[in-house]
Design an enzyme around this catalytic site. Structure first.
Site, PDB file in Angstrom:
ATOM      1  CD  GLU A 178      -3.126  -1.034   2.090  1.00  0.00           C
ATOM      2  OE1 GLU A 178      -2.918  -0.418   3.150  1.00  0.00           O
ATOM      3  OE2 GLU A 178      -4.208  -1.572   1.819  1.00  0.00           O
ATOM      4  CD  GLU A 373      -3.891  -6.110   2.721  1.00  0.00           C
ATOM      5  OE1 GLU A 373      -4.715  -5.368   3.320  1.00  0.00           O
ATOM      6  OE2 GLU A 373      -2.658  -5.976   2.825  1.00  0.00           O
TER       7      GLU A 373
HETATM    8  C1  BG6 Z   1      -4.312  -2.769   4.806  1.00  0.00           C
HETATM    9  C2  BG6 Z   1      -2.989  -3.282   5.253  1.00  0.00           C
HETATM   10  O1  BG6 Z   1      -4.283  -1.405   5.007  1.00  0.00           O
HETATM   11  O2  BG6 Z   1      -5.457  -3.104   5.470  1.00  0.00           O
HETATM   12  C3  BG6 Z   1      -3.038  -4.322   6.341  1.00  0.00           C
HETATM   13  O3  BG6 Z   1      -2.190  -3.714   4.206  1.00  0.00           O
HETATM   14  C4  BG6 Z   1      -4.179  -4.011   7.270  1.00  0.00           C
HETATM   15  O4  BG6 Z   1      -1.791  -4.348   6.971  1.00  0.00           O
HETATM   16  C5  BG6 Z   1      -5.475  -4.085   6.493  1.00  0.00           C
HETATM   17  O5  BG6 Z   1      -4.219  -4.826   8.397  1.00  0.00           O
HETATM   18  C6  BG6 Z   1      -6.717  -3.870   7.312  1.00  0.00           C
HETATM   19  O6  BG6 Z   1      -6.597  -2.722   8.080  1.00  0.00           O
HETATM   20  P1  BG6 Z   1      -6.800  -2.776   9.658  1.00  0.00           P
HETATM   21  O7  BG6 Z   1      -6.394  -1.453  10.139  1.00  0.00           O
HETATM   22  O8  BG6 Z   1      -8.230  -3.076   9.869  1.00  0.00           O
HETATM   23  O9  BG6 Z   1      -5.898  -3.847  10.137  1.00  0.00           O
END
Ligand code: BG6
Length: 476
Positions: A178, A373
């Site tokens: 990201e 993701e």
């Molecule tokens: C993304 C990241 O921003 O979202 C992860 O690559 C992160 O590291 C994921 O965990 C979800 O965000 P959060 O803050 O809910 O963990």
């Protein structure tokens, strides 16, 4: 979509990052990473970044879910779900504890050898991010993070060591997780996690962010070139946080502003994929008289080190309205979209936006894509008989996979795979909470690291297992 399946070689899996689950933050000679000095926050309460590890503060990443010691048990569960791949990161600080050493730390390298072997034992392909919000804290203290050009060499040295060591075990790589989150440089949080920037009072934050991002992009392009020399079969991608930004209305000024907002958020993938900066941004640098350190040699490196695919995360979409200026400041300029609902953490859930994103990337770069993701962070309840009925997560995943299926089968998007985020519960990046759970596997650890650490299959575990077994045929 009747009973159609995904392509036979589609890579179903799950995603995590080292610092969010490994724990064991000093084991095997590991150094402190930037995540190791971040305290626990909560929704609306940012995590503090302390000056080193301070007595009396709680740092959730120090323990994670102790994956470092329990990874065999966890990978066995991933195999039970039928994972074809597993996305994780290599903690830079296990391999180079301070980041600027000449020689790597063997114990750290060995840990990832063992981890990847364990995956391969089950025919699970490791998909690896080199830098995922966990750069060495020493590089922040000593060099000011990515504001120093020397970081390019430190990173490429790290990348080279990893590429050589794991060249027969890992094919799919990503450079910076990201990288474009630092668009939100104003509040400091994302500039720190992306680039190790801690702004000084009076510093021009925007300029600092652009300079750091430039060095990272050069480092990324160099790594792509080095990786291809080491193993021409490597596929090395970008990792972009994709949040489509819609105009709130059809007013031309809203549409123009939304376009600029998208350009601001996504110029990083332009550089990764096209090998050069978009002109609007170069004009912006000139107008602001940033005089960034960008050499002719850098530009040649960007051109020679274009990525092989676009890896991206997808959680939400945004909306904007014309603000009367053509500069996008995400935290101020986002407005609520009345057509989508938000999660408990205020993330606007928009499955159709995923199909939009897949088509948008395809039209822009004509490259394969990888959704690395996607997922729902929610509070889960474990019943007295250790069940977790997370139908909300199943619905979320179903709706996103359906849009993904349409993009692949109807629109012809070339999609390599899908690795939902936090396939096992882990520490949330934004808040440091364990209670913001994403996993198919529940981990009995609370926000303060208390609990047995035992693993439990959620309802979504069985659902995802069956979905993989039928290769998405039942998603309609
Ligand atoms: C993304 C990241 O921003 O979202 C992860 O690559 C992160 O590291 C994921 O965990 C979800 O965000 P959060 O803050 O809910 O963990």
């Amino acid at each position: 979509m009747d009973k159609q399946e995904f392509p036979q070689d589609f890579m179903w899996g799950g995603a995590v990052a080292a610092h969010q689950l490994e724990g064991a933050y000093q084991a095997g000679g590991k150094g402190l990473s930037i995540a190791d000095v971040m305290t626990l926050g909560s929704h609306g309460v940012p995590r503090k970044i302390t000056d080193g590890v301070v007595d009396g503060e709680y740092y959730p990443n120090h323990n994670g879910i102790d994956f470092y010691h329990r990874y065999k048990e966890d990978i066995k569960l991933f195999a039970e779900m039928g994972f074809k791949c597993f996305r994780t990161s290599i903690a830079w600080t296990r391999v180079f504890p301070n980041g600027d050493e000449a020689e790597p730390n063997e114990a750290g390298l060995q840990f990832y050898d063992d981890l990847f072997d364990e995956c391969l034992k089950y025919d699970i392909q490791p998909v690896v991010t080199l830098s995922h919000f966990e750069m060495p804290y020493h590089l922040v203290q000593q060099y000011g993070g990515w504001r120093d050009r020397k970081l390019i060499d430190f990173f490429t040295n790290f990348a080279t060591v990893c590429f050589k060591r794991y060249q027969h075990k890992v094919k799919y790589w990503m450079t910076f997780n990201e990288i474009n989150n630092q668009t939100n440089y104003e509040d400091g949080g994302s500039a720190y996690t992306d680039s190790g920037l801690l702004f000084k009072p009076g510093e021009d934050k925007e300029k600092g962010m652009y300079q750091a991002a430039h060095y990272e992009l050069v480092a990324s392009a160099k790594a792509v070139q080095i990786g291809h020399q080491i193993n021409p079969d490597f596929e090395i991608g970008s990792m972009i946080a994709m949040c489509p930004i819609y105009p709130l209305t059809s007013k031309p000024a809203d549409i123009l502003f939304a376009q600029r907002a998208m350009q601001t958020r996504l110029w990083f993938s332009d550089v990764h994929a096209n090998g050069f900066y978009p002109q609007w941004l170069l004009n912006h640098f000139d107008r602001k008289q940033f005089n960034l350190d960008m050499t002719t040699e850098d530009m040649a490196i960007l051109k020679a080190g274009k990525v092989d695919y676009i890896g991206f995360s997808y959680y939400m979409s945004f909306a904007v309205q014309d603000t009367g200026k053509l500069e996008y400041h995400e935290n101020q300029d986002r407005v609520a979209n009345p057509y989508v609902e938000a999660s408990e953490w205020g993330w606007q859930v928009d499955p159709i936006g995923l199909r939009y994103a897949l088509n948008w990337f395809t039209d822009r770069y004509h490259l394969p894509l990888f959704i690395v993701e996607n997922g729902l962070g929610a509070i889960d309840e474990k019943t007295a008989d250790n069940q977790i009925h997370d139908d909300y997560r199943i619905n979320y995943l179903h709706d996103h996979i359906l849009q993904m299926k349409k993009a692949v089968l109807e629109d012809g998007v070339q999609l390599l795979g899908y690795t939902p985020w936090g396939c096992i519960d882990l520490v949330a990046a934004s808040t440091g909470q364990m209670s913001k759970r994403y996993g198919f596997i529940y981990v009995d650890v609370d926000d303060y690291g208390q609990g047995t650490g035992n693993r439990y299959r959620k309802d979504s575990f069985y659902w995802y297992r069956d979905m993989i077994a039928t290769n998405g045929a039942e998603i309609n």
